[in-house]
Design a protein around this motif. Structure first.
Motif, PDB file in Angstrom:
ATOM      1  N   THR A  90       0.844  -1.185   0.000  1.00 16.76           N
ATOM      2  CA  THR A  90       0.000   0.000   0.000  1.00 16.76           C
ATOM      3  C   THR A  90       0.881   1.236   0.000  1.00 16.76           C
ATOM      4  O   THR A  90       1.740   1.375   0.877  1.00 16.76           O
ATOM      5  N   PRO A  91       0.719   2.147  -0.963  1.00 16.61           N
ATOM      6  CA  PRO A  91       1.551   3.350  -0.978  1.00 16.61           C
ATOM      7  C   PRO A  91       1.401   4.146   0.311  1.00 16.61           C
ATOM      8  O   PRO A  91       0.298   4.258   0.863  1.00 16.61           O
ATOM      9  N   SER A  92       2.515   4.716   0.790  1.00 16.76           N
ATOM     10  CA  SER A  92       2.468   5.561   1.984  1.00 16.76           C
ATOM     11  C   SER A  92       1.802   6.894   1.645  1.00 16.76           C
ATOM     12  O   SER A  92       1.626   7.252   0.469  1.00 16.76           O
ATOM     13  N   GLU A  93       1.446   7.648   2.672  1.00 12.97           N
ATOM     14  CA  GLU A  93       0.867   8.974   2.437  1.00 12.97           C
ATOM     15  C   GLU A  93       1.843   9.879   1.699  1.00 12.97           C
ATOM     16  O   GLU A  93       1.444  10.683   0.850  1.00 12.97           O
ATOM     17  N   ALA A  94       3.131   9.741   2.013  1.00 20.32           N
ATOM     18  CA  ALA A  94       4.140  10.538   1.304  1.00 20.32           C
ATOM     19  C   ALA A  94       4.194  10.147  -0.173  1.00 20.32           C
ATOM     20  O   ALA A  94       4.296  11.019  -1.058  1.00 20.32           O
ATOM     21  N   ASP A  95       4.117   8.840  -0.460  1.00 17.12           N
ATOM     22  CA  ASP A  95       4.104   8.374  -1.847  1.00 17.12           C
ATOM     23  C   ASP A  95       2.894   8.932  -2.589  1.00 17.12           C
ATOM     24  O   ASP A  95       2.995   9.380  -3.741  1.00 17.12           O
ATOM     25  N   LEU A  96       1.741   8.892  -1.926  1.00 17.28           N
ATOM     26  CA  LEU A  96       0.515   9.361  -2.571  1.00 17.28           C
ATOM     27  C   LEU A  96       0.543  10.864  -2.799  1.00 17.28           C
ATOM     28  O   LEU A  96       0.113  11.361  -3.854  1.00 17.28           O
ATOM     29  N   ALA A  97       1.063  11.597  -1.835  1.00 18.78           N
ATOM     30  CA  ALA A  97       1.155  13.051  -1.987  1.00 18.78           C
ATOM     31  C   ALA A  97       2.049  13.405  -3.168  1.00 18.78           C
ATOM     32  O   ALA A  97       1.748  14.311  -3.960  1.00 18.78           O
ATOM     33  N   HIS A  98       3.161  12.688  -3.291  1.00 18.30           N
ATOM     34  CA  HIS A  98       4.065  12.943  -4.420  1.00 18.30           C
ATOM     35  C   HIS A  98       3.386  12.580  -5.739  1.00 18.30           C
ATOM     36  O   HIS A  98       3.494  13.328  -6.729  1.00 18.30           O
ATOM     37  N   ALA A  99       2.674  11.461  -5.766  1.00 19.34           N
ATOM     38  CA  ALA A  99       1.990  11.058  -6.993  1.00 19.34           C
ATOM     39  C   ALA A  99       0.965  12.102  -7.407  1.00 19.34           C
ATOM     40  O   ALA A  99       0.826  12.416  -8.599  1.00 19.34           O
ATOM     41  N   ARG A 100       0.236  12.671  -6.432  1.00 18.33           N
ATOM     42  CA  ARG A 100      -0.744  13.701  -6.759  1.00 18.33           C
ATOM     43  C   ARG A 100      -0.066  14.934  -7.353  1.00 18.33           C
ATOM     44  O   ARG A 100      -0.595  15.571  -8.277  1.00 18.33           O
ATOM     45  N   ALA A 134       0.891  18.356 -11.913  1.00 19.94           N
ATOM     46  CA  ALA A 134       1.832  19.129 -12.726  1.00 19.94           C
ATOM     47  C   ALA A 134       1.618  18.866 -14.209  1.00 19.94           C
ATOM     48  O   ALA A 134       1.607  19.797 -15.031  1.00 19.94           O
ATOM     49  N   PHE A 135       1.415  17.601 -14.579  1.00 21.78           N
ATOM     50  CA  PHE A 135       1.190  17.295 -15.992  1.00 21.78           C
ATOM     51  C   PHE A 135      -0.197  17.740 -16.440  1.00 21.78           C
ATOM     52  O   PHE A 135      -0.383  18.136 -17.593  1.00 21.78           O
ATOM     53  N   ALA A 136      -1.174  17.705 -15.532  1.00 23.58           N
ATOM     54  CA  ALA A 136      -2.515  18.187 -15.893  1.00 23.58           C
ATOM     55  C   ALA A 136      -2.496  19.686 -16.158  1.00 23.58           C
ATOM     56  O   ALA A 136      -3.232  20.192 -17.023  1.00 23.58           O
ATOM     57  N   ALA A 137      -1.641  20.402 -15.438  1.00 24.20           N
ATOM     58  CA  ALA A 137      -1.548  21.850 -15.624  1.00 24.20           C
ATOM     59  C   ALA A 137      -0.843  22.217 -16.924  1.00 24.20           C
ATOM     60  O   ALA A 137      -1.037  23.320 -17.442  1.00 24.20           O
ATOM     61  N   LEU A 195       8.699  17.520 -17.460  1.00 16.33           N
ATOM     62  CA  LEU A 195       8.535  18.622 -16.520  1.00 16.33           C
ATOM     63  C   LEU A 195       9.581  18.533 -15.423  1.00 16.33           C
ATOM     64  O   LEU A 195      10.013  17.448 -15.046  1.00 16.33           O
ATOM     65  N   GLY A 196       9.950  19.689 -14.874  1.00 20.20           N
ATOM     66  CA  GLY A 196      10.800  19.727 -13.705  1.00 20.20           C
ATOM     67  C   GLY A 196       9.972  19.912 -12.446  1.00 20.20           C
ATOM     68  O   GLY A 196       9.161  20.829 -12.368  1.00 20.20           O
ATOM     69  N   ILE A 197      10.157  19.028 -11.482  1.00 18.25           N
ATOM     70  CA  ILE A 197       9.455  19.114 -10.197  1.00 18.25           C
ATOM     71  C   ILE A 197      10.495  18.971  -9.095  1.00 18.25           C
ATOM     72  O   ILE A 197      11.177  17.954  -9.018  1.00 18.25           O
ATOM     73  N   ASP A 198      10.616  19.996  -8.271  1.00 20.73           N
ATOM     74  CA  ASP A 198      11.593  19.991  -7.175  1.00 20.73           C
ATOM     75  C   ASP A 198      13.008  19.692  -7.659  1.00 20.73           C
ATOM     76  O   ASP A 198      13.778  18.961  -7.021  1.00 20.73           O
ATOM     77  N   GLY A 199      13.366  20.257  -8.820  1.00 22.68           N
ATOM     78  CA  GLY A 199      14.720  20.112  -9.323  1.00 22.68           C
ATOM     79  C   GLY A 199      15.003  18.799 -10.015  1.00 22.68           C
ATOM     80  O   GLY A 199      16.149  18.535 -10.394  1.00 22.68           O
ATOM     81  N   LYS A 200      13.973  17.946 -10.202  1.00 22.92           N
ATOM     82  CA  LYS A 200      14.165  16.676 -10.894  1.00 22.92           C
ATOM     83  C   LYS A 200      13.268  16.633 -12.125  1.00 22.92           C
ATOM     84  O   LYS A 200      12.186  17.217 -12.132  1.00 22.92           O
ATOM     85  N   MET A 201      13.737  15.927 -13.158  1.00 17.91           N
ATOM     86  CA  MET A 201      12.981  15.836 -14.394  1.00 17.91           C
ATOM     87  C   MET A 201      12.034  14.639 -14.359  1.00 17.91           C
ATOM     88  O   MET A 201      12.399  13.543 -13.919  1.00 17.91           O
ATOM     89  N   TYR A 202      10.804  14.860 -14.800  1.00 18.09           N
ATOM     90  CA  TYR A 202       9.785  13.814 -14.848  1.00 18.09           C
ATOM     91  C   TYR A 202       9.224  13.755 -16.260  1.00 18.09           C
ATOM     92  O   TYR A 202       9.000  14.780 -16.905  1.00 18.09           O
ATOM     93  N   ASP A 203       8.968  12.511 -16.737  1.00 12.11           N
ATOM     94  CA  ASP A 203       8.374  12.344 -18.058  1.00 12.11           C
ATOM     95  C   ASP A 203       7.237  11.331 -17.979  1.00 12.11           C
ATOM     96  O   ASP A 203       6.739  11.023 -16.896  1.00 12.11           O
ATOM     97  N   MET A 204       6.815  10.807 -19.141  1.00 12.21           N
ATOM     98  CA  MET A 204       5.619   9.973 -19.193  1.00 12.21           C
ATOM     99  C   MET A 204       5.677   8.722 -18.301  1.00 12.21           C
ATOM    100  O   MET A 204       4.684   8.382 -17.644  1.00 12.21           O
ATOM    101  N   PRO A 205       6.802   7.996 -18.243  1.00 15.93           N
ATOM    102  CA  PRO A 205       6.820   6.833 -17.332  1.00 15.93           C
ATOM    103  C   PRO A 205       6.554   7.217 -15.878  1.00 15.93           C
ATOM    104  O   PRO A 205       5.905   6.462 -15.141  1.00 15.93           O
ATOM    105  N   HIS A 206       7.034   8.396 -15.448  1.00 17.02           N
ATOM    106  CA  HIS A 206       6.764   8.844 -14.078  1.00 17.02           C
ATOM    107  C   HIS A 206       5.281   9.152 -13.889  1.00 17.02           C
ATOM    108  O   HIS A 206       4.707   8.873 -12.821  1.00 17.02           O
ATOM    109  N   LEU A 207       4.655   9.721 -14.917  1.00 15.78           N
ATOM    110  CA  LEU A 207       3.225  10.021 -14.833  1.00 15.78           C
ATOM    111  C   LEU A 207       2.411   8.727 -14.748  1.00 15.78           C
ATOM    112  O   LEU A 207       1.471   8.635 -13.954  1.00 15.78           O
ATOM    113  N   ILE A 208       2.782   7.745 -15.552  1.00 18.99           N
ATOM    114  CA  ILE A 208       2.079   6.459 -15.523  1.00 18.99           C
ATOM    115  C   ILE A 208       2.202   5.821 -14.139  1.00 18.99           C
ATOM    116  O   ILE A 208       1.227   5.321 -13.567  1.00 18.99           O
TER     117      ILE A 208
END
Length: 292
Positions: free
Chosen positions: A239-249, A254-257, A264-277
Motif C-alpha cells: 500500500t503506498p504511503s501517504e508521502a508516496d501518494l502526496a508525491h503522486a498527486r 503538474a502534468f494536468a496543468a 517537466l521539472g518538479i523539485d529540481g528533478k525531471m519527470y516524463d511519461m513513465p513517471h506520470l504512468i
C-alpha cells in the motif's frame, strides 16, 4: 479486482476458512490442490460449494483447482463455478493455450450455473513447468478473463531435478530468478497484475517485509500468503504511503496543468511519461480516480 494479499486456505477446513475470512486479505484462495489429500478432494469440493453460498463479503473468493492432466480439473470447475465465485487460480499451466482451454470451460459452466458471463476471472501460477518457461511469448495476446499471474519455484524445481532453489544466503538461485523475472515480464505483456510468490518462513516478519519491499520495487503489486499472520505485513508493504501518494498527486497535477508537456521539472528533478504512468498507478491502487 484488488489483489495486494491473497491467502491460501485448505478447502476442506471450515475452521481455517472462518479464521481467514476476517483477517483483512484482499482474496482467499480455497485450495483444492496441494493442501487437500486425494481421499478428501470430493469432500473439499462440496465444502467450497457450501461456503460460496454464504453471506456477502469484502474480499474476493478464489479457488485453486487441480491442474490439467490430473483428471480432476473438470470436476473441480463444475463444482465451484456458481454465484459467489470470483476467480479460479490455475496451477501448473504450460502457457496461454491452457488458459484459453479453461476459459472455454468456464464460458459454458457460467451459463449453466446462472453466473453473469465473464464474471469469473482467471489467475495463473505461470512458472511451475519447464514447458511454461519457454512459452511466455503467448502472453502478448491477453486472455479476456486473465487478471493476474504469480510464480512458483517448488514444482519447477521438482520437474527439473534441482537439489535446491536457494543459495546459502537465502537468495533464489539463477534459474528461479529467471522464473520470477519472466512472470513479471509476462504479466506486463498481458496487462495483468503481477503477484510475488509465497514467503515460506511465516514466522520471519522482517524477512517478509524486506522481500515485499523488493518485490514492489521491481513491479509486483501483491503477494500470495500461506499463513494469516503474513497478511498485515503484505498489505502494509503493497500500500503506498501517504508521502508516496502526496508525491503522486503532485506529479499528476503538474502534468494536468501543462497537458502539452512531455517532460517537466518538479523539485529540481525531471519527470516524463513513465513517471506520470507510475503516479497514476499508485493513486489507482488506493481507489483515487485520475484522468487517463
Amino acid at each position: 479486482m484488488k489483489l495486494r494479499s491473497l491467502l491460501f486456505v485448505p478447502a476442506d477446513s471450515e475452521r481455517k476458512f472462518a479464521k481467514a475470512s476476517g483477517i483483512g486479505a484482499d482474496a482467499l484462495i480455497l485450495d483444492l490442490e496441494d493442501s487437500v489429500a486425494p481421499p478428501r478432494k470430493a469432500l473439499a469440493r462440496e465444502m467450497v460449494k457450501s461456503l460460496l453460498s454464504g453471506p456477502a463479503r469484502n474480499w474476493a473468493f478464489l479457488v485453486r483447482i487441480n491442474p490439467l492432466g490430473s483428471g480432476l480439473t473438470l470436476a473441480d470447475l463444475a463444482a465451484v463455478i456458481r454465484p459467489g465465485l470470483d476467480g479460479i487460480l490455475i496451477p501448473k499451466i504450460n502457457g496461454m493455450q491452457d488458459i484459453e482451454l479453461i476459459s472455454n470451460y468456464v464460458d459454458a459452466l457460467e451459463i449453466a450455473a446462472g453466473v453473469r458471463p465473464g464474471h469469473v476471472k482467471l489467475l495463473v501460477v505461470a512458472t511451475e513447468t519447464p514447458a511454461a518457461m519457454v512459452g511466455f511469448a503467448g502472453y502478448a495476446n491477453p486472455s479476456r478473463r486473465l487478471v493476474a499471474m504469480t510464480w512458483g519455484a517448488e514444482d519447477l524445481g521438482a520437474a527439473l531435478g534441482a537439489l535446491s532453489n536457494k543459495e546459502p544466503n537465502g537468495d533464489w538461485t539463477f534459474p528461479y530468478q529467471v522464473a520470477r523475472a519472466q512472470c513479471l515480464f509476462a504479466a506486463g505483456a498481458a496487462g495483468v497484475q503481477a503477484l510475488d510468490t509465497v514467503y515460506v518462513d511465516f514466522s520471519d516478519r522482517e524477512g517478509l517485509a524486506e522481500s515485499c519491499r523488493i518485490a514492489r520495487r521491481d513491479g509486483f503489486v501483491g503477494r500470495v500468503a500461506i499463513h494469516p499472520d503474513q497478511i498485515a505485513t503484505i498489505n502494509e508493504c503493497f500500500t503506498p504511503s501517504e508521502a508516496d501518494l502526496a508525491h503522486a498527486r503532485r506529479v499528476v497535477a503538474a502534468f494536468a496543468a501543462q497537458p502539452n508537456a512531455g517532460t517537466l521539472g518538479i523539485d529540481g528533478k525531471m519527470y516524463d511519461m513513465p513517471h506520470l504512468i507510475a503516479a497514476k498507478r499508485a493513486l489507482a491502487s488506493v481507489g483515487e480516480d485520475v484522468a487517463s
